[in-house]
Design an enzyme around this catalytic site. Structure first.
Site, PDB file in Angstrom:
ATOM      1  N   ARG B 298       0.827  -1.215   0.000  1.00  0.00           N
ATOM      2  CA  ARG B 298       0.000   0.000   0.000  1.00  0.00           C
ATOM      3  C   ARG B 298       0.859   1.262   0.000  1.00  0.00           C
ATOM      4  NH1 ARG B 298      -5.181  -2.127   3.719  1.00  0.00           N
ATOM      5  NH2 ARG B 298      -6.033  -3.347   1.985  1.00  0.00           N
ATOM      6  N   TYR B 442      -5.986  -1.340  -6.966  1.00  0.00           N
ATOM      7  CA  TYR B 442      -5.375  -2.560  -6.412  1.00  0.00           C
ATOM      8  C   TYR B 442      -4.776  -2.366  -5.023  1.00  0.00           C
ATOM      9  CZ  TYR B 442      -0.878  -1.406  -8.963  1.00  0.00           C
ATOM     10  OH  TYR B 442       0.252  -0.850  -9.468  1.00  0.00           O
ATOM     11  N   GLU B 443      -4.480  -3.496  -4.383  1.00  0.00           N
ATOM     12  CA  GLU B 443      -4.037  -3.531  -2.971  1.00  0.00           C
ATOM     13  C   GLU B 443      -5.075  -2.883  -2.058  1.00  0.00           C
ATOM     14  OE1 GLU B 443      -1.890  -5.474  -3.273  1.00  0.00           O
ATOM     15  OE2 GLU B 443      -0.714  -5.002  -5.041  1.00  0.00           O
ATOM     16  N   GLY B 444      -6.334  -3.135  -2.351  1.00  0.00           N
ATOM     17  CA  GLY B 444      -7.435  -2.552  -1.575  1.00  0.00           C
ATOM     18  C   GLY B 444      -7.893  -1.270  -2.219  1.00  0.00           C
ATOM     19  N   GLN B 449      -9.533   1.590   1.696  1.00  0.00           N
ATOM     20  CA  GLN B 449      -8.559   2.370   2.469  1.00  0.00           C
ATOM     21  C   GLN B 449      -9.264   3.328   3.419  1.00  0.00           C
ATOM     22  OE1 GLN B 449      -5.359   1.529   2.100  1.00  0.00           O
ATOM     23  NE2 GLN B 449      -6.041   0.132   0.480  1.00  0.00           N
TER      24      GLN B 449
END
Lengths: 596, 596
Positions: B298, B442-444, B449
């Site tokens: 992140r 991506y990555e949440g 977030q």
């Protein structure tokens, strides 16, 4: 692959409940016999064409793009585009709002506007081929000689031939005064035109038998700058006296651009090597003739993003109802499933409702504006024509910039609803975002639109046109003053109206000291005024919805919810915009150019 | 083709003037000998690699993309990628901040952070190949068995092998509790893993001799949901006891995604057909081990958009100085030329300064946060470790979401500066926009977030961590209370600090009534807090710039101008965000699902 359902119900709401278009149009010479059933039936059929014929070739057209044969200079449009265009011509669609004197059906522009919204939802790249023809048609209809009109307008009306606008050159886009393409007068009254144009949408293709290029160029004795530009008609194939196609003219596609989006449309580099053309309008008055095309094109560009906003919304809603992932924070909503559909999550709803409100707001604003356009073109009352024309001039840059900026936000939100899948081509959502991006640029960047609005249309006449529009808003607020249910809408609208007045005066004062204050304020200002128009139309829509909410038709329940969402979650953007607008020029100019 | 110049001066400002990183790092065991010259020299060299080796293959990599040979399941990266990676490995770059116990150079993460910003500016798609390795390295370093560490960490450190994170499946992204990939224990202590993964970045390629996949899967007896997920190490080639490569493991690339951007990176569909893996960490505790990778990733994603913002800014500035078009509204600025360079236009400057301020603000926030990460990992004081760790946890979702949302705005603005040319591939600007778009997903996703920030990191501990960070801000404001020149910065910062406190309390109260209020507020809230961090760092930067503005170094003049721009034109976004945040849940939930 994305799906598309024409939003007939909302279009009918805008036309028949919000704007009462039939009553308004009937007053105009030539439209005396218009009725709602005809309009609705035409749009039903048009919607079928959009959804069934051109929507299915949108994703494939994006993947395939256009192909140039460098030897022959011929361009092949993506698979299916030519066949769809044949159907379009056979269906008589190009003629919808064209002049019956040249074979047109003479329907109001309003009908064409709603029809084009659907085409744009279905396939913006394809729709640009016939779309560009309209600009050429309008310019020739307004400024062409009787010979040009007799030769070209019937073919553009039938769609057998298409048109283009050849303006931009490598070194000049916004600043057409710099253009270099030359036109040499010939003994026979024609001109030989030489130069290089770029970014010519629908500039070359295999879908029609001839292409009517409208080309800006300079005469040998022309004054420098924008006062020395003339407009020429340059056909791909020269046209014989009997109307048949003659020799190939010396105007060629030299290359196709590789672009971010609208891959299915051929963005051509066009080279003229002594191509034969004829003058349109007066010498050195080409920009005025060109602006006939340009104003139509700007309304059309807003409509492109309206279409993309609608189709992106529809697909994101379907995905959000279908995709299950996580539980609502407030507890399971679909306990029988392993997770809840993502539409339960408030931020997913916020992204969807943003797109929905931008689509509905844009549809109301575009519908209203094009109704004024029909009045401006057809009314037998000169005052009404002038007033309508001024209002169209005021609202055109708002439509172009506000709706396309909103379309960029909306398509991006709708793509976001898909998570990682939104980034993947096959779902089609990322294409909507890429296609929407050009709409903020072409036919005058959105910054240019904002300067046109604030500098020319508002400050240029001391705010007179804006004040007239403001009076309509004020009258509506006045009417609803005692309607308690309407206070949640008219109070913020009235408040914003006051703020717009004050802000306009402030900028006007500052601009007297330094004209660059206009450039510093314009973009924020346009969005503030854009919101004022949306708030006005949503308030009017809410009034209708409130009156009919007990009718049992859930359409009105949804309309009211969307209006409330708009006032609660989108309109407050104006709070920041007014602040940054007011912050003025100084923070932009403090940094010396060398320090950037 | 875009150009790139590493922003050494601003990086040095952030490190040595704003954050005094050398003094801070020297206190940490293992970094006692660090000095500014070493850091600067490493970054100078790293910047050369970025600008000279991988920037030149960014545009071509985008056009070419990756190629899958379906028969062999092998993927070929774009031309030049493999050779650049070889240089990268030979230069020792993968080892920069890795553990010396496994061959690393043991430099602070901070150095690696600034190095990666430059790689991301130069070529995000390429950088993801080594970037993903870091996540695998971190997870194994934290949770691997001694055997796994001995076998794999030296190879990941040298860069001879790369790594991946295999999490997502077609039906689950955010909600990993739904995943279905199975791991069957074998008699020899290994597992046979079967399933299908999608969206695996750098999932297959020809740049390294082996790929270390970290795969989430379920054991046979695992509890349902996210408490039944375990993490496995599954190499592309099995590794013999002597460390040499053995047989091909049954993990294959079955397809590559066609994406909006990052075309140069292979986004693989990965099929496991009884592939041999070993367990990483404890059974059913895979999500915890995975989050070691995820948190690093992140921060890395924020850094990707920071890099794109910087490079887009640099190119847009060069274009705006070079391109002449129209005259300034206030009169010609380059009367010797046929038109003025477009940088004279206030809105062009506004678009450029927006990108500049987002780059400089992002660099300060990322630098600060990674310095805390170094403390959290290395300090010999447990309290300091804990406090730093909590601050990193607080700031990570802000970095991921705020910087990537800003990157999307900034790259789009910089593209807009180019007018029509911005839409054309060869200029490279539209690629930055397309590449930047994935970083919001991506990555949440950025919504995830925001829920992590507001729900877990803020409300989850009654705002304690946020209050601690707020105390640093308050102390700074206090210090500058009598400094008249600083009032333009500290007053709005203090005001925003108060508003954040109040807003946090309000949401906390409302959330007690309905947990969905968190979901309704979170995205707006994150941007408000993001602005608070930027305002804090810009105020600190302004203090330094004010103190040195008479030094004759124009860097400080520019820094001050950027800070003033930020406060005047970007920070006021919070006025709208606070209003929409406060508007709460009701406007999002009024519409029934069926009416969407």
């Amino acid at each position: 692959m994305p799906q598309y359902t024409p939003p007939m119900r909302d279009m009918q709401f805008v036309m028949h409940e919000l704007l009462n278009v039939v009553d308004e149009l009937k007053m105009l010479p030539g439209h005396e016999d218009i009725d709602a059933d005809t309009i609705n039936a035409v749009l039903e059929e048009g919607g079928k064409f959009a959804a069934e014929v051109i929507a299915p070739i949108n994703l494939s057209g994006d993947a395939e793009g256009c192909t140039l044969d460098k030897a022959s200079h011929e361009v092949t449009a993506p698979k299916g585009f030519k066949e769809a265009y044949k159907q379009y011509v056979e269906g008589g669609w190009p003629a919808l709002s064209c002049d019956p004197a040249f074979g047109g059906q003479g329907l109001p522009h309003l009908v064409n506007q709603f029809f084009y919204e659907m085409l744009n939802s279905a396939n913006q790249a394809w729709t640009m081929y016939p779309g560009l023809s309209h600009g050429a048609y309008e310019a020739l209809h307004a400024h062409g000689t009787p010979e040009q009109q007799a030769t070209y307008l019937p073919k553009l009306t039938s769609g057998e031939w298409t048109g283009t606008m050849c303006l931009t050159e490598p070194h000049c886009g916004t600043d057409l005064g710099l253009l270099r393409t030359k036109a040499e007068p010939q003994a026979d009254g024609t001109y030989k035109i030489t130069g290089a144009k770029i970014f010519i949408s629908a500039g070359e293709h295999d879908m029609a038998e001839n292409i009517v290029h409208l080309v800006l160029a300079r005469l040998p004795d022309a004054p420098q700058g924008s006062k020395g530009i003339s407009l020429f008609l340059v056909p791909k194939f020269n046209v014989n006296a009997d109307g048949s196609l003659g020799s190939r003219n010396d105007i060629f596609c030299a290359g196709l651009e590789h672009k971010m989006g609208i891959h299915g449309n051929a963005t051509a580099q066009i080279v003229l090597e002594g191509a034969v053309g004829t003058l349109v309008g007066e010498p050195n008055k080409g920009l005025a003739a060109m602006f006939v095309m340009m104003n139509a094109a700007r309304l059309g560009v807003g409509n492109q993003s309206l279409g993309l906003t609608e189709v992106a919304y529809q697909n994101a809603v379907a995905y959000a109802k279908d995709r299950i992932q996580m539980r609502a924070l407030s507890g399971p909503k679909a306990p029988d499933k392993p997770a809840d559909p993502i539409i339960v999550h408030p931020d997913v709803r916020k992204m969807l409702l943003t797109a929905r409100a931008f689509a509905e707001g844009g549809r109301m604003l575009q519908g209203y504006t094009v109704l004024q356009l029909d009045k401006a073109l057809k009314s037998d009352d000169e005052d009404e024509r002038k007033e309508a024309d001024a209002e169209v001039a005021l609202l055109t840059p708002i439509i172009k910039a506000f709706i396309t900026d909103n379309g960029w936000l909306a398509t991006s939100h709708c793509m976001q609803v898909y998570g990682g899948h939104g980034f993947i081509h096959e779902w089609g959502m990322e294409q909507f975002v890429r296609d929407a991006r050009i709409n903020m640029i072409y036919e005058g960047t959105n910054t240019i639109q904002s300067l046109d609005l604030l500098g020319r249309k508002v400050l240029g006449n001391n705010g007179a046109t804006l004040k007239k529009f403001g009076k309509k808003i004020a009258a509506f607020i006045e009417e609803e003053g005692t309607n308690e249910a309407m206070q949640e809408f008219v109070n913020p609208l009235a408040d914003l109206g006051d703020k717009v007045n004050k802000l306009t005066q402030e900028i006007g004062m500052k601009a007297m000291g330094n004209a660059d204050e206009v450039g510093a304020a314009a973009v924020d200002y346009l969005r503030v005024v854009g919101h004022m128009t949306f708030a006005y139309f949503f308030a009017r829509a809410a009034k209708i919805a409130l009156a009919k909410k007990d009718s049992g038709d859930p359409f009105y329940t949804a309309k009211l919810a969307t209006a409330r969402f708009y006032f609660a979650k989108l309109l407050p953007e104006t709070a920041s915009l007014i602040r940054t607008c007011r912050a003025g020029l100084a923070p932009l100019m403090e940094m010396e150019e060398a320090l950037f």
